[in-house]
Each structure stands twice: as C-alpha cells, then as structure tokens.
Design an enzyme around this catalytic site. Structure first.
Site, PDB file in Angstrom:
ATOM      1  CE  LYS A   1      -4.256  -1.981   1.657  1.00  0.00           C
ATOM      2  NZ  LYS A   1      -3.843  -3.392   1.818  1.00  0.00           N
TER       3      LYS A   1
HETATM    4  C1  LIG Z   1      -4.384  -4.446   1.171  1.00  0.00           C
HETATM    5  C2  LIG Z   1      -3.603  -5.703   1.049  1.00  0.00           C
HETATM    6  C3  LIG Z   1      -3.987  -6.716   0.147  1.00  0.00           C
HETATM    7  C4  LIG Z   1      -5.243  -6.633  -0.692  1.00  0.00           C
HETATM    8  O1  LIG Z   1      -5.160  -5.663  -1.708  1.00  0.00           O
HETATM    9  P1  LIG Z   1      -6.489  -5.150  -2.450  1.00  0.00           P
HETATM   10  O2  LIG Z   1      -6.046  -4.006  -3.268  1.00  0.00           O
HETATM   11  O3  LIG Z   1      -7.445  -4.754  -1.360  1.00  0.00           O
HETATM   12  O4  LIG Z   1      -7.009  -6.287  -3.267  1.00  0.00           O
HETATM   13  C5  LIG Z   1      -3.171  -7.837   0.043  1.00  0.00           C
HETATM   14  N1  LIG Z   1      -2.067  -7.984   0.808  1.00  0.00           N
HETATM   15  C6  LIG Z   1      -1.683  -7.031   1.683  1.00  0.00           C
HETATM   16  C7  LIG Z   1      -0.473  -7.275   2.517  1.00  0.00           C
HETATM   17  C8  LIG Z   1      -2.425  -5.861   1.840  1.00  0.00           C
HETATM   18  O5  LIG Z   1      -2.036  -4.924   2.721  1.00  0.00           O
END
Ligand SMILES: *Cc1c(COP(=O)(O)O)cnc(C)c1O
Length: 481
Positions: A123
């Site tokens: 993120k």
């Molecule tokens: C947010 C997150 C996801 C999922 O991603 P999306 O964009 O919501 O599909 C997967 N793995 C980690 C470690 C995350 O922080």
C-alpha cells in the site's frame, strides 16, 4: 483525460477534481473515459525509460497519460520525490526475485517486491504518492483536509507514513484497541508527528468503521471540518499501482512480443484492478490471477458468475488479515468494463441488487465468459493450512521467507502456471508484519529490517476512546488547528 462515473452520471471531471473526492455523486467509482493505448513503439520507449532512468521516470510517463491538470515539471518532481532508493532501499524500487532451484533452467516464478516502503506493505507504493499529491493540490488551493479512517493494520499505517509532516493534512486514524499485532501497533503509535492522531477504539474493527460512517454522514460536520478519506477506491491510488505492472513486465521480458502473467493476493480488488488497467492499455499480460483467502467473494465470482457480499458473521478472521473483506470495493470498476461500460446496468447491479438482495448473478450473461476469455482473469483461493505449507515449501526450496498474503498468491499461482509465460506473484507484505504465523509455519522468527529494530520500545502516542461517534467528533474539533 476526463473521468466518468461507473453509474452513468453525466459529469466529466479532471484528475485533480477527483483526487480529493471519494465516490462519484451517484455513488459510482471514477474511471477514465478511455484507456490510453500503447503500441509496440510506445512499449519500447517506456522500456528504455525504465532501463535508463528508472522507476520514478516510468511513473511520470504513465501518470502523464492520465493527468492533464498538473504541469509536467511539477508532476515529474512529485514522482522523483516519491520513488527514491532512500525510501525503498533499492534502485529498482520493485525488484523481481526469482524463485529458482539450483540446477533448473528457469525460475518456477518470480516475486515482485512491492513491500520495501516505509510500512513494509504494497500500500506504500500508492499511498506515498498520494501524500505528495494531496500536499501539492491542497497547497495550490489554499485548503486543508482532515483524513478520518478506520484500520485493522496495513491501510492505516501506510496512510500515516504517507501523510506525516505534510502541510495542510491531518490524519485521525481509528483502530480496534489491543487487536493489531504488536509490530503494527508499534509502527503506528510511535509516530509523534503533530498532524498524526492515533485513536484506539474500545471495540472491534466494525465499530471503527461505523464511527467513520457516522461522522461522514453528518454532512455539516464533514463540511465544517473538511473530513476526507484515503480508501482504496481513490483513483489516484489505483493509477499509482499501474506503474509496477509495467516495471515488472520490463524486468521479466526482453521483447514486447513476450507475455507474462501476474498473480495478485486480493481483497478489495484495488491491486489487481490496476493490473486490469495496465492490460487494457496494451501491456502484454496473459493472465491476471486473483488469489483470495478464506474470504472468497472474488474467487466465487470468477468461478460461477455470482457476486455475493458476505455478512459480518460469515466474514472470516484469517492469518492473511489484509484480505479479510466482505465485499470488494473496487470490483465495480471491472464489472463496468466487462458489461461494455453500461452505467445504467452497473447501477442496477451495485446500486440496487446488492442493496436489496446482497448479490447479483451474471452466470446467464454471455459477457461473463469474457472475464477470462477476453480480460484474462482466473482465480483461486487459499486457506490457513495452504498458507503454512506454502511458506514452508518456499523457504525449504528457495531459502526465501514470504508473508502470509504473498503465500496465498504463490499457492494460487502454482495452480495456474503456463509453459513459456513467466509468472509474477506480487509480494504484498514482508513476513515480519505477520510474525505469529511465520513462527507457526517455520518455527522461527522472521528477519526484521534494521530500521524496525526495537520499535516496540519507542514512546507511543495514542488516545484510547470509547466506541462513540460524538466523542470522536469532539476530539477532531479540538485538534483541528
Ligand atoms: C491491502 C492488502 C492486500 C489486498 O489488496 P487489495 O487491493 O485490497 O485487493 C493484500 N495484501 C496485503 C499485505 C495488503 O495490505
């Protein structure tokens, strides 16, 4: 480039207008009117940009295709400031790690490392850019923004590390008191920046979300205190993620005639939706493999054509918690494309059917077959037992430690390998964030990057409060100057 709503609203907007907004006025999500098309010559040029100038320059090229209301020199400066080796620890920013056994001719698959940013989860890739874009645009307008959020881990810390010290922005982040991992708590609560406010709610994550909803639904309060969000439906976040699909492709191939596939550990469908956008632009992607955990809303759709949101009672708490979702908030974007960009139909599904019946069924619609045939989507799911086995196997076979979310990706990727097509699994977090499960799988603690040595002992700044929206409003009002 202008943006439209997936639910057919007539308005068209520029990038900076939707940057600070959440949903479109009709409740839809924003998408560009069309996807810029890249041919062979364009890909060759972008490959050179990537090879000669690196990630920030590639980001600038791709963002420029979608942003026409920030001067080029400013956008370039924002990209250069965001994607630095100092922050991500490598010149490549998103290096590929081959999983290859000694003596074998080719790797089984590659991990694309997206979690070397400040909070060790993918993120950061988008949120760090968002922080700089927000500061830039608010400064230009002479405005302020108070970001109110709810987190059970990754999103909140990524938002705080992106917004810390930024002019014009404050963050009020609620989290369930005592329920995040000690590492995650330390990561967030050790931020002492004046514009970051951690609020630990005496309750569960749903209580935090309810508070955010209640405060946002008080329109007078929202306007007066300039309340905003940074959730995953923000188009700028999605756009920032498109860049690493290109960077992954250029690393795994030497010519534009080659294809690759991506496997994406998925929850809200934000990450893999960026892959869809990259593919729509002409990036040679064979398959987009959606990997879910026990919360298999998306896997169910791609297998059956039925999209069924889950209630709180049947949303599982898993060992890949950042994928624990009851509905996938970005999924509407893909369905809009799948249905030939029919806003009225998308509205009837997401605005009406989901609200009244909690589900819709596209199994009888001829276009459902396009999801895989035309758009390259396939899916699979993983369980806690699968996760443990995969973490153990990857460690034993390759000496590489992966986190629980990435393990879900590797498990499902292995079920979808195609001869001659390199498979890139997006590494969405580092194992240290989910140490408990790593110990369960391997009987040993994951490595901790040096910059996180001893963070549990740092001074903490957090306010514990009851689950009461009025109290939170008072707290925001008192800390808004
Ligand atoms: C947010 C997150 C996801 C999922 O991603 P999306 O964009 O919501 O599909 C997967 N793995 C980690 C470690 C995350 O922080």
């Amino acid at each position: 480039m202008l943006y439209l709503s997936t639910r057919g609203h007539a308005d068209r907007k520029h990038f900076c207008e939707i940057l600070l907004e959440g949903l479109a006025p009709d409740g839809g999500l924003y998408l560009p009117e069309s996807y810029p098309q890249l041919g062979d010559t364009d890909l060759t040029r972008l490959r050179q940009v990537w090879q000669q100038q690196g990630y920030a320059a590639l980001a600038f090229e791709i963002l420029s295709l979608y942003i026409d209301d920030i001067p080029a020199a400013d956008l370039k400066a924002l990209c250069d400031k965001t994607y630095t080796a100092a922050v991500y620890g490598t010149e490549a920013i998103v290096p590929l790690k081959p999983l290859q056994a000694k003596g074998s001719a080719a790797p089984e698959l590659y991990l694309e490392a997206l979690s070397n940013g400040p909070t060790l989860a993918f993120k950061d890739m988008a949120m760090q850019l968002l922080g700089n874009l927000f500061e830039y645009e608010l400064g230009r307008r002479g405005e302020e923004l108070n970001i109110l959020g709810a987190t059970s881990g990754d999103t909140g810390s990524a938002a705080e590390y992106a917004m810390r010290g930024k002019k014009g922005v404050r963050v009020f982040m609620t989290s369930p008191h005592g329920r995040m991992s000690p590492f995650q708590q330390a990561q967030m609560f050790s931020l002492l920046d004046q514009n970051i406010h951690n609020i630990a709610i005496e309750g569960v994550f749903d209580d935090c979300q309810d508070i955010v909803k209640a405060v946002s639904n008080d329109l007078d309060f929202k306007r007066k205190y300039k309340i905003g969000t940074v959730n995953s439906i923000n188009w700028a976040r999605l756009l920032a993620q498109v860049v690493y699909y290109f960077a992954g492709y250029f690393q795994a191939t030497t010519a534009n005639s080659q294809q690759v596939s991506f496997t994406v550990p998925s929850g809200n469908f934000g990450n893999v939706c960026a892959g869809h956008v990259a593919r729509m632009m002409g990036l040679p992607v064979a398959q987009l493999v959606v990997a879910t955990n026990e919360n298999d809303v998306l896997d169910e759709f791609f297998r059956t054509g039925i999209y069924r949101v889950r209630g709180t009672a049947d949303t599982h708490e898993t060992s890949s918690p950042s994928m624990d979702i009851s509905k996938a908030s970005n999924f509407e974007r893909f369905v809009f494309d799948l249905l030939g960009r029919d806003g009225a139909l998308t509205k009837s599904l997401f605005g009406d059917a989901l609200n009244t019946q909690g589900r819709f069924d596209l199994s009888g619609d001829a276009r459902f077959a396009d999801a895989s045939a035309r758009y390259g989507f396939v899916s699979g799911k993983s369980t806690h037992a699968n996760r443990l086995v995969t973490i153990r196997q990857v460690f034993e076979q390759y000496g590489v430690m992966i986190d629980t979310h990435t393990a879900d990706g590797v498990k499902v990727a292995r079920e979808n390998l195609q001869a001659g097509v390199p498979m890139l699994v997006l590494e969405t977090a580092l194992p240290i964030k989910f140490a408990g499960t790593i110990v369960e799988a391997l009987g040993r603690e994951p490595e901790r990057p040096a910059k996180f040595e001893g963070i549990e002992a740092l001074p903490k700044r957090v306010k514990v409060m009851p689950a009461d929206a009025e109290g939170i409003k008072r707290y925001i009002a008192e800390h808004c100057h």
